[in-house]
Design a protein around this motif. Structure first.
Motif, PDB file in Angstrom:
ATOM      1  N   PHE A 120     -18.724  -8.656   6.392  1.00  0.00           N
ATOM      2  CA  PHE A 120     -17.698  -7.184   6.713  1.00  0.00           C
ATOM      3  C   PHE A 120     -16.907  -7.836   7.903  1.00  0.00           C
ATOM      4  O   PHE A 120     -17.726  -8.669   8.580  1.00  0.00           O
ATOM      5  N   GLU A 121     -15.886  -6.898   8.375  1.00  0.00           N
ATOM      6  CA  GLU A 121     -14.956  -7.501   9.444  1.00  0.00           C
ATOM      7  C   GLU A 121     -14.270  -5.603  10.042  1.00  0.00           C
ATOM      8  O   GLU A 121     -13.543  -4.984   9.291  1.00  0.00           O
ATOM      9  N   ASN A 122     -14.372  -6.205  11.267  1.00  0.00           N
ATOM     10  CA  ASN A 122     -14.128  -4.669  11.924  1.00  0.00           C
ATOM     11  C   ASN A 122     -13.738  -2.733  11.357  1.00  0.00           C
ATOM     12  O   ASN A 122     -13.336  -2.500  10.881  1.00  0.00           O
ATOM     13  N   ASP A 123     -14.977  -3.140  10.707  1.00  0.00           N
ATOM     14  CA  ASP A 123     -15.450  -1.676   9.521  1.00  0.00           C
ATOM     15  C   ASP A 123     -14.816  -1.383   8.880  1.00  0.00           C
ATOM     16  O   ASP A 123     -14.765  -0.308   8.054  1.00  0.00           O
ATOM     17  N   SER A 124     -13.821  -2.520   8.625  1.00  0.00           N
ATOM     18  CA  SER A 124     -12.365  -1.480   7.639  1.00  0.00           C
ATOM     19  C   SER A 124     -12.207  -2.785   6.484  1.00  0.00           C
ATOM     20  O   SER A 124     -11.700  -2.410   5.299  1.00  0.00           O
ATOM     21  N   TRP A 125     -12.470  -3.817   6.873  1.00  0.00           N
ATOM     22  CA  TRP A 125     -12.858  -5.500   5.679  1.00  0.00           C
ATOM     23  C   TRP A 125     -14.073  -5.829   4.946  1.00  0.00           C
ATOM     24  O   TRP A 125     -14.841  -5.994   6.075  1.00  0.00           O
ATOM     25  N   PHE A 126     -13.329  -6.374   4.215  1.00  0.00           N
ATOM     26  CA  PHE A 126     -14.886  -6.674   3.272  1.00  0.00           C
ATOM     27  C   PHE A 126     -14.316  -7.755   3.311  1.00  0.00           C
ATOM     28  O   PHE A 126     -13.697  -8.628   2.643  1.00  0.00           O
ATOM     29  N   VAL A 127     -14.927  -9.605   3.738  1.00  0.00           N
ATOM     30  CA  VAL A 127     -14.097 -10.675   3.662  1.00  0.00           C
ATOM     31  C   VAL A 127     -14.782 -11.794   2.757  1.00  0.00           C
ATOM     32  O   VAL A 127     -16.567 -11.858   2.737  1.00  0.00           O
ATOM     33  N   LEU A 128     -14.800 -12.108   1.374  1.00  0.00           N
ATOM     34  CA  LEU A 128     -15.137 -13.358   0.403  1.00  0.00           C
ATOM     35  C   LEU A 128     -14.649 -14.564   0.989  1.00  0.00           C
ATOM     36  O   LEU A 128     -13.401 -14.381   0.787  1.00  0.00           O
ATOM     37  N   GLN A 129     -15.046 -15.822   1.155  1.00  0.00           N
ATOM     38  CA  GLN A 129     -14.467 -16.924   1.956  1.00  0.00           C
ATOM     39  C   GLN A 129     -15.449 -17.770   1.155  1.00  0.00           C
ATOM     40  O   GLN A 129     -16.688 -18.080   1.046  1.00  0.00           O
ATOM     41  N   VAL A 130     -14.461 -18.571   0.482  1.00  0.00           N
ATOM     42  CA  VAL A 130     -15.339 -19.424  -0.911  1.00  0.00           C
ATOM     43  C   VAL A 130     -14.410 -21.138  -0.575  1.00  0.00           C
ATOM     44  O   VAL A 130     -13.011 -20.979  -0.259  1.00  0.00           O
TER      45      VAL A 130
END
Length: 248
Positions: free
Chosen positions: A183-193
């Motif tokens: 999670f990032e900044n309570d507003s975004w979900f981040v998937l990194q591949v």
């Protein structure tokens, strides 16, 4: 007679105390049940409000049809690793249940989508050497309320992960595939591949082909231009896909 009366009154008082205690316990349970009903009602209203945001999106846009060749490749991999068949079939069963039943025109929680992605990764792991470096970094604490309450479109993670196994250099000694959830900044979900590519890095605009275009069109239809971003880059022979989804 005095003894009988004493026993009678002791029994009567004991029974009265027992009944009073039972009434108090029932009142306590009734009060707690009312509080639970109210909390469930509020959660239901919150979920309904989130669902309404997506009413303009047709159910078919929430569903994502996987390439049937994906399952053919998975079955071939399972067949070639008979000693792992039970484990792999169990994971494949979970993936199929998720696609057929759990994602039927509805949104899913981040926790559900991560669980699906992990099963999908385990199936594809069979195509690699036992020594191949596959790194799964889940930076999300399962106690985080966003993990259970934030909802997204099902199968949002599938394309970057599938492409990593499709295009990674699976033979080099320093090859790897890395999948990270956060999670990032309570507003975004981040998937990194990320994955090590071969000596001829793939073109960014052709990786994934038609399936990639359909995937991006679906993300745009579900989340809108402001609700997601999907960026691809190549750095020192490492291909990186970063998917960001705005969560409610």
């Amino acid at each position: 007679m005095g003894t009988v009366n004493t026993v009678y009154w002791i029994f009567t008082i004991g029974l009265a105390i027992l009944l009073l205690t039972a009434i108090i316990v029932l009142l306590f349970l009734w009060k707690n049940q009312g509080q639970l009903r109210e909390e469930n009602r509020k959660l239901r209203m919150s979920y309904d409000e989130i669902e309404k945001k997506y009413t303009g999106v047709h159910a078919e846009q929430l569903r994502y049809k996987l390439n049937p060749h994906l399952f053919r490749n998975a079955l071939n991999a399972i067949q070639s690793h008979a000693y792992q068949s039970y484990y792999a079939l169990d994971k494949l069963s979970g993936v199929l249940d998720y696609i057929l039943y759990d994602t039927d025109g509805r949104l899913v929680t981040v926790k559900e989508e991560i669980e699906f992605a992990r099963n999908f990764i385990e199936i594809n792991r069979l195509k690699t050497s036992p020594l191949f470096d596959i790194r799964i970094k889940n930076k999300i604490n399962e106690a985080d309320p966003r993990c259970h309450q934030a909802v997204i479109a099902p199968l949002s993670f599938i394309n970057p992960i599938e492409n990593a196994f499709k295009h990674a250099d699976l033979q080099s000694d320093n090859a790897f595939i890395s999948v990270s959830f956060s999670f990032e900044n309570d507003s975004w979900f981040v998937l990194q591949v990320a994955n090590k590519t071969n000596d001829l890095p793939p073109s960014l605009n052709t990786r994934g082909g038609l399936g990639n275009d359909i995937y991006l069109d679906r993300l745009s239809s579900v989340y809108g231009v402001e609700g997601y971003s999907c960026k691809e880059s190549i750095n020192n022979g490492i291909f990186i896909t970063e998917l960001r989804i705005k969560i409610s």
